[in-house]
Enzyme design. Structure first.
Site, PDB file in Angstrom:
ATOM      1  N   ARG A  51       1.209  10.036   5.525  1.00  0.00           N
ATOM      2  CA  ARG A  51       1.436   8.700   6.100  1.00  0.00           C
ATOM      3  C   ARG A  51       2.693   8.057   5.539  1.00  0.00           C
ATOM      4  O   ARG A  51       2.791   6.832   5.462  1.00  0.00           O
ATOM      5  CB  ARG A  51       0.204   7.830   5.831  1.00  0.00           C
ATOM      6  CG  ARG A  51      -1.050   8.385   6.485  1.00  0.00           C
ATOM      7  CD  ARG A  51      -2.283   7.586   6.113  1.00  0.00           C
ATOM      8  NE  ARG A  51      -3.451   8.113   6.845  1.00  0.00           N
ATOM      9  CZ  ARG A  51      -4.674   8.184   6.342  1.00  0.00           C
ATOM     10  NH1 ARG A  51      -4.913   7.758   5.120  1.00  0.00           N
ATOM     11  NH2 ARG A  51      -5.670   8.674   7.060  1.00  0.00           N
ATOM     12  N   LYS A  90       0.864  -1.180   0.000  1.00  0.00           N
ATOM     13  CA  LYS A  90       0.000   0.000   0.000  1.00  0.00           C
ATOM     14  C   LYS A  90       0.899   1.229   0.000  1.00  0.00           C
ATOM     15  O   LYS A  90       1.637   1.479   0.956  1.00  0.00           O
ATOM     16  CB  LYS A  90      -0.914   0.002   1.223  1.00  0.00           C
ATOM     17  CG  LYS A  90      -1.868   1.201   1.268  1.00  0.00           C
ATOM     18  CD  LYS A  90      -2.778   1.118   2.482  1.00  0.00           C
ATOM     19  CE  LYS A  90      -3.725   2.303   2.555  1.00  0.00           C
ATOM     20  NZ  LYS A  90      -4.609   2.240   3.737  1.00  0.00           N
ATOM     21  N   SER A 141      -9.878   5.547  -5.220  1.00  0.00           N
ATOM     22  CA  SER A 141     -10.783   6.659  -5.488  1.00  0.00           C
ATOM     23  C   SER A 141     -10.260   7.636  -6.536  1.00  0.00           C
ATOM     24  O   SER A 141     -11.022   8.131  -7.378  1.00  0.00           O
ATOM     25  CB  SER A 141     -11.064   7.411  -4.190  1.00  0.00           C
ATOM     26  OG  SER A 141      -9.851   7.898  -3.622  1.00  0.00           O
ATOM     27  N   LYS A 150      -2.041  -1.655  -3.726  1.00  0.00           N
ATOM     28  CA  LYS A 150      -2.927  -0.474  -3.731  1.00  0.00           C
ATOM     29  C   LYS A 150      -2.077   0.793  -3.776  1.00  0.00           C
ATOM     30  O   LYS A 150      -1.121   0.897  -2.992  1.00  0.00           O
ATOM     31  CB  LYS A 150      -3.769  -0.500  -2.444  1.00  0.00           C
ATOM     32  CG  LYS A 150      -4.715   0.685  -2.262  1.00  0.00           C
ATOM     33  CD  LYS A 150      -5.422   0.603  -0.916  1.00  0.00           C
ATOM     34  CE  LYS A 150      -6.359   1.789  -0.715  1.00  0.00           C
ATOM     35  NZ  LYS A 150      -7.025   1.775   0.601  1.00  0.00           N
ATOM     36  N   TYR A 182     -15.038   0.843  -7.549  1.00  0.00           N
ATOM     37  CA  TYR A 182     -16.315   1.518  -7.332  1.00  0.00           C
ATOM     38  C   TYR A 182     -17.278   1.293  -8.494  1.00  0.00           C
ATOM     39  O   TYR A 182     -18.457   1.642  -8.386  1.00  0.00           O
ATOM     40  CB  TYR A 182     -16.073   3.014  -7.095  1.00  0.00           C
ATOM     41  CG  TYR A 182     -15.207   3.251  -5.877  1.00  0.00           C
ATOM     42  CD1 TYR A 182     -15.759   3.248  -4.602  1.00  0.00           C
ATOM     43  CD2 TYR A 182     -13.826   3.425  -5.996  1.00  0.00           C
ATOM     44  CE1 TYR A 182     -14.967   3.428  -3.485  1.00  0.00           C
ATOM     45  CE2 TYR A 182     -13.022   3.615  -4.880  1.00  0.00           C
ATOM     46  CZ  TYR A 182     -13.598   3.606  -3.622  1.00  0.00           C
ATOM     47  OH  TYR A 182     -12.802   3.769  -2.509  1.00  0.00           O
ATOM     48  N   GLU A 208       7.129  -6.824   1.198  1.00  0.00           N
ATOM     49  CA  GLU A 208       6.004  -6.672   2.122  1.00  0.00           C
ATOM     50  C   GLU A 208       4.979  -7.794   1.918  1.00  0.00           C
ATOM     51  O   GLU A 208       4.458  -8.360   2.890  1.00  0.00           O
ATOM     52  CB  GLU A 208       5.336  -5.314   1.914  1.00  0.00           C
ATOM     53  CG  GLU A 208       6.143  -4.124   2.419  1.00  0.00           C
ATOM     54  CD  GLU A 208       5.927  -3.856   3.903  1.00  0.00           C
ATOM     55  OE1 GLU A 208       5.276  -4.690   4.571  1.00  0.00           O
ATOM     56  OE2 GLU A 208       6.406  -2.819   4.387  1.00  0.00           O
ATOM     57  N   ARG A 225     -10.485  10.255   1.061  1.00  0.00           N
ATOM     58  CA  ARG A 225     -10.458  10.994   2.331  1.00  0.00           C
ATOM     59  C   ARG A 225     -11.678  11.889   2.471  1.00  0.00           C
ATOM     60  O   ARG A 225     -12.132  12.168   3.577  1.00  0.00           O
ATOM     61  CB  ARG A 225      -9.139  11.755   2.451  1.00  0.00           C
ATOM     62  CG  ARG A 225      -7.992  10.771   2.641  1.00  0.00           C
ATOM     63  CD  ARG A 225      -6.624  11.367   2.634  1.00  0.00           C
ATOM     64  NE  ARG A 225      -5.628  10.292   2.780  1.00  0.00           N
ATOM     65  CZ  ARG A 225      -4.339  10.428   2.556  1.00  0.00           C
ATOM     66  NH1 ARG A 225      -3.852  11.604   2.204  1.00  0.00           N
ATOM     67  NH2 ARG A 225      -3.521   9.404   2.694  1.00  0.00           N
TER      68      ARG A 225
END
Length: 331
Positions: free
Chosen positions: A219, A198, A276, A250, A315, A235, A208
């Site tokens: 982050r 990610k 998004s 992602k 989506y 990872e 968000r």
């Protein structure tokens, strides 16, 4: 004498029927997962301005969303909660009466096994500072203290009825912590989906808005650097070693190379999240008339599938499932 080509690859592109017959990459509705936002204390769906066609849903409206998703034949829904109250430690995430855990119970009952009910396991929607974990005294995210909360979240979500837990916080050891807690409680049936690779991406912007994030700053101390592909593979393999049943990359589109590399070495299923920002770019560009909306949606999903994703969070899941049922080409 003119030397004509011996191999005429165009022959296999001559008609829609031929192209369909020799297609290397196929997509099925069951490979699509719909992200769903459930907001506390609203009476009707609230459109998200930055994501045309996507809304926050009231809890009482969730069964209708589940029904539509099940009828479309998609593989599942991924639930995100939007609470009215947040605090420093994200206590709403482990509260059985918190909005996400209530949504899981409602969705699981409505689904009745027809699709998988999945839940986001992260603190960012529940903390007043917007980070994905508990903060230390110096303001940094405390990895190990956060794992203790994640373990409690895992149990709460499993008890509420989630079949798949989406571990999206990017804390080191999160899979091991959640797996240990679930196994100790006898919940060996719960699937762990690790958001392994990610990335700290600008493409999360509209999300968000969707969860009404309170994040200040970024982050980057826990999400992956966009320049690091090899680290994403590491990872994923680390999460497999800790007990992940599925690993994910992602965002999807900007990281197809990472997705392909993970898919090449992973012994467990590999998914991708078409986030998004990827969604919003196509919708806004199509609304401006600069691209063909349906072809762009289809091409983006086929590209993610071709790179190695065995399922895709998108989506457009319900809409695209309808296209597939109707036999329409995606690209």
């Amino acid at each position: 004498m003119t030397a004509y080509p011996v191999r005429r690859l165009r022959r296999l592109r001559h008609s829609p029927a031929l192209r369909r017959l020799v297609a290397e990459t196929r997509l099925h509705p069951a490979q699509l997962v719909l992200p769903v936002f459930v907001k506390e204390d609203i009476d009707a769906p609230q459109p998200i301005a930055s994501m045309p066609g996507v809304s926050q849903h009231p809890l009482h409206g969730l069964p209708a969303v589940v029904e539509e998703a099940a009828a479309a034949g998609i593989g599942g829904i991924m639930l995100f909660g939007v609470p009215t109250h947040r605090d420093a430690v994200g206590s709403g995430a482990i509260d059985p009466d918190g909005i996400l855990n209530r949504a899981i119970r409602v969705a699981a009952e409505a689904a009745a096994g027809r699709l998988t009910v999945q839940a986001d396991l992260c603190l960012d929607e529940f903390t007043d500072h917007g980070h994905c974990g508990v903060l230390a005294a110096d303001g940094s995210v405390d990895n190990d203290a956060t794992l203790e909360v994640y373990a409690r979240m895992a149990l709460a979500q499993a008890d509420a009825g989630a079949a798949i837990l989406g571990l999206s916080g990017m804390m080191d050891g999160q899979v091991a912590a959640c797996r240990a807690a679930l196994d100790a409680a006898g919940r060996t049936d719960v699937v762990l989906l690790a958001y392994s690779a990610k990335y700290a991406s600008a493409f999360y912007g509209p999300f968000r808005d969707a969860v009404e994030s309170t994040l200040q700053g970024d982050r980057r101390t826990y999400q992956l650097d966009p320049g690091n592909g090899r680290e994403g593979v590491q990872e994923a393999l680390a999460d497999v070693d800790e007990g992940a049943d599925i690993v994910m990359v992602k965002p999807a589109g900007p990281y197809l190379d990472v997705l392909a590399e993970v898919a090449a070495v992973s012994p467990v299923p590999v998914w991708a999240y078409q986030v998004s920002g990827e969604y919003a770019m196509i919708e806004h560009a199509a609304a401006s008339g600069v691209i063909d909306r349906e072809r762009a949606i289809g091409e983006s999903l086929v590209g993610i599938r071709r790179a190695g994703a065995e399922a895709i969070l998108t989506y457009w899941a319900i809409e695209v499932a309808g296209w597939l049922r109707d036999g329409r080409s995606l690209a």
